[in-house]
Every structure is written in structure tokens, then in C-alpha cells.
Design an enzyme around this catalytic site. Structure first.
Site, PDB file in Angstrom:
ATOM      1  N   THR A 269       0.835  -1.199   0.000  1.00  0.00           N
ATOM      2  CA  THR A 269       0.000   0.000   0.000  1.00  0.00           C
ATOM      3  C   THR A 269       0.873   1.254   0.000  1.00  0.00           C
ATOM      4  O   THR A 269       1.953   1.243   0.593  1.00  0.00           O
ATOM      5  CB  THR A 269      -0.854  -0.042   1.283  1.00  0.00           C
TER       6      THR A 269
ATOM      7  N   VAL B  99     -13.632  -3.735   1.512  1.00  0.00           N
ATOM      8  CA  VAL B  99     -13.153  -2.351   1.581  1.00  0.00           C
ATOM      9  C   VAL B  99     -12.048  -2.269   2.632  1.00  0.00           C
ATOM     10  O   VAL B  99     -12.181  -2.808   3.730  1.00  0.00           O
ATOM     11  CB  VAL B  99     -14.309  -1.387   1.935  1.00  0.00           C
TER      12      VAL B  99
ATOM     13  N   GLY C  60      -1.039  -1.909   6.739  1.00  0.00           N
ATOM     14  CA  GLY C  60      -1.072  -3.121   7.566  1.00  0.00           C
ATOM     15  C   GLY C  60      -2.388  -3.827   7.351  1.00  0.00           C
ATOM     16  O   GLY C  60      -3.111  -3.526   6.393  1.00  0.00           O
TER      17      GLY C  60
HETATM   18  N1  ASP Z   1      -4.100  -1.706   4.736  1.00  0.00           N
HETATM   19  C1  ASP Z   1      -4.192  -2.353   3.451  1.00  0.00           C
HETATM   20  C2  ASP Z   1      -5.469  -3.125   3.373  1.00  0.00           C
HETATM   21  O1  ASP Z   1      -5.894  -3.682   4.345  1.00  0.00           O
HETATM   22  C3  ASP Z   1      -3.062  -3.287   3.160  1.00  0.00           C
HETATM   23  C4  ASP Z   1      -1.685  -2.825   3.581  1.00  0.00           C
HETATM   24  O2  ASP Z   1      -1.497  -1.687   3.970  1.00  0.00           O
HETATM   25  O3  ASP Z   1      -0.760  -3.633   3.546  1.00  0.00           O
HETATM   26  O4  ASP Z   1      -5.995  -3.249   2.309  1.00  0.00           O
END
Ligand code: ASP
Length: 305
Positions: A170, A199, A222
Site C-alpha cells: 500500500t 473495503v 497493515g
Molecule cells: N491496509 C491495506 C489493506 O488492508 C493493506 C496494507 O497496507 O498492507 O488493504
């Protein structure tokens, strides 16, 4: 009160890339993103424009999980989320589950500009974005061979789905402009093998994305479900408002995530000039630039200069 602009960015938290080429691509994407945002800020541009410009660069870099190079859902498709917020009036815009946009962050900014709604999803979000001038692409053009293989691996028995993998994650940016206004932007393809229609925290104001001039700007990365359940970015805001220094405020919110079995990190800056980029996993792609200082990027843990 700190003077001058500042910009911090991230390209996801997770494992250190095993492949040196991938690490180089991530670092170079971070540098170009910092330069794009800093150039705007240096010429008097606003915090929101700078955050969007930096995220746009990262969405274009296939090594990150946003825009081109997004992870695939269980049905093998790209479904992307993005959000932006500006701190002056707490105006916000977000899109969820969009498939045909190369730059979901631009669609989120159009939702903010329009002002009628905060979050649009799916085909309605795409139709609105197109009517506002955001460019459409063939969804297949956003899919990379690496993400196809990654989904295949995730489907193998005994493999847990998640961001994982040696690629970047992300992406997000937080900025303070020369007038002291704050902004945040976050963009993601979500989690590998997620259910269609899922989402992320990134699209939800107060969870993965937040900005308020009176307090701070935050972009998180995360396991989104846990960042939603802890209302992560707003938890940082509440602590900063109560007088907790920014690094401790972020650490406290991250400890809550850990308490629910999650992990990740964030970038944050506050109205007084503090910047924090904590994470509780082996690596977080990140970078920072302050007015008058050279930009700095890193993947592994080490203190910024
Ligand atoms: N937070 C993002 C999600 O849950 C994924 C990530 O940041 O690694 O889609």
C-alpha cells in the site's frame, strides 16, 4: 511552530524484499515520489496536491500494491481503494473497489472536490471519476505477472492470504505545506485473495487516512481489518490533541493494533513539525523530505537523519 514544508511517504509495511532488483525499484519509486511532492511544495503548492502527486507516482510504479501492480482478489481481479483528506476544513474523499482507474487517488481527490459525498464505491465511483476527467484504463493493464503468481501461491493449501510477498505494499503520503496546512493520501490494491467487494482501512477516513491542521496527518499500512477496528488514524489524532507527542501517539495506536493480533505501520506528521514513521514488522518502505534538506528513503529499520 515549525516553519517550512515537509512530506513523508510510505510504500507499505511487511517483509524486506528478498530480490535486490525489487528493493532498488522500490527505493527509486520512493525517491521519484518524494521529488514530485517536494517540487510542488517548494513552488508554493498545497499539502493536498503534494500528497496526491507523491501517491500518483507510487501508483504508477508496478512494484507497489496500488494502481498498476495492485494485488488480486479471490476472483483474480484488481479492486483498488484510495482516500484523501485535507486538514484545513477536514474535507475528505475516497473511492473503494474501483477497477478501471489507473490513479484511484485522483478519483478520491475528485470526490473531495465535489464535496457532496465522502466515499463512492464500485461502478458508481468509476462513473463519477470518469465524468470528472479521471482517465479510464483496461483493468487487465493494471495486472502484473508477479501479482498473478502471487495469487496462485496464496491459493495453495496451507498458505495464508495477506499482503506478503517480496514486492511493495500500500502507498501513502502526508504533507505539510508552507502555510502550515496538512493533508494525507493513501492508495491500495488491498489484500491478496480478498473477497470481491472488500473495503480497506485505506479508503476509510479515520482508519487508514486522516488529516486535521489542528492535530496531525496520518497514512497507515497493515492488516486493514484491524486498523478499521481500532479506528487507527483517528486514535493517533485524539492522542495528539490530548498533548501526547506524535511518536508516542503513533506507538500507542500501533500497540492497540498489536493487541488485536495485527501489525503494520504508519507515517504521520503534526502541526508543530514532528514526523513519525513507526512499524512493527521487518520493513516499511518509506521516505521523508523537509524544506532545505535532502530527501531520505529506506526499507529496513534505521533512524531517519
Ligand atoms: N491496509 C491495506 C489493506 O488492508 C493493506 C496494507 O497496507 O498492507 O488493504
Amino acid at each position: 511552530m515549525a516553519r517550512g514544508f515537509a512530506l513523508a511517504i510510505h510504500g507499505g509495511a511487511g517483509g524486506l524484499p528478498r530480490d535486490a532488483r525489487v528493493a532498488r525499484e522500490m527505493e527509486s519509486g520512493l525517491r521519484v515520489a518524494l521529488e514530485a511532492g517536494a517540487a510542488l511544495l517548494a513552488s508554493g503548492g498545497g499539502a493536498l496536491d503534494a500528497a496526491v502527486a507523491a501517491v500518483r507516482v507510487l501508483e504508477s510504479a508496478p512494484v507497489f500494491n496500488a494502481g498498476r501492480g495492485s494485488v488480486l482478489s479471490a476472483s483474480g481481479q484488481v479492486e483498488m481503494d484510495a482516500a484523501v483528506m485535507e486538514g484545513e476544513k477536514r474535507r475528505a474523499g475516497a473511492v473503494a473497489c474501483v477497477r478501471r482507474l489507473e490513479h484511484p487517488v485522483e478519483a478520491a481527490r475528485e470526490v473531495l472536490r465535489d464535496g457532496r459525498h465522502v466515499v463512492l464505491s464500485g461502478e458508481g465511483a468509476e462513473a463519477f471519476a470518469l465524468s470528472a476527467g479521471v482517465r479510464a484504463v483496461d483493468p487487465d493493464s493494471l495486472v502484473t505477472p508477479f501479482r498473478r503468481d502471487q495469487l496462485e501461491r496464496a491459493r495453495m493449501p496451507g498458505t495464508e492470504s495477506g499482503e506478503g510477498g517480496p514486492g511493495g505494499g500500500t502507498v501513502g503520503a502526508v504533507a505539510r505545506d508552507g502555510d502550515g496546512h496538512l493533508a494525507a493520501a493513501t492508495s491500495t490494491g488491498g489484500l491478496v485473495g480478498k473477497r470481491p467487494g472488500r473495503v480497506s482501512d485505506s479508503a476509510l477516513i479515520g482508519c487508514g487516512t486522516w488529516a486535521d491542521d489542528a492535530s496531525c496527518a496520518v497514512s497507515a499500512t497493515g492488516q486493514g481489518e484491524i486498523f478499521i477496528r481500532t479506528v487507527f488514524a483517528h486514535a493517533v489524532d485524539v492522542a495528539v490533541r490530548a498533548g501526547v507527542p506524535l511518536p508516542e501517539a503513533c506507538a500507542g495506536a500501533l500497540a492497540e493494533v498489536e493487541g488485536l493480533g495485527g501489525s503494520g505501520g504508519c507515517i504521520a506528521l503534526d502541526a508543530r513539525g514532528a514526523i513519525a514513521m513507526p512499524f512493527d514488522v521487518p520493513a516499511m518502505a518509506r521516505g521523508v523530505v523537509r524544506e532545505g534538506s535532502p530527501g531520505w528513503v529506506a526499507l529496513a529499520p534505521e533512524d531517519p537523519p
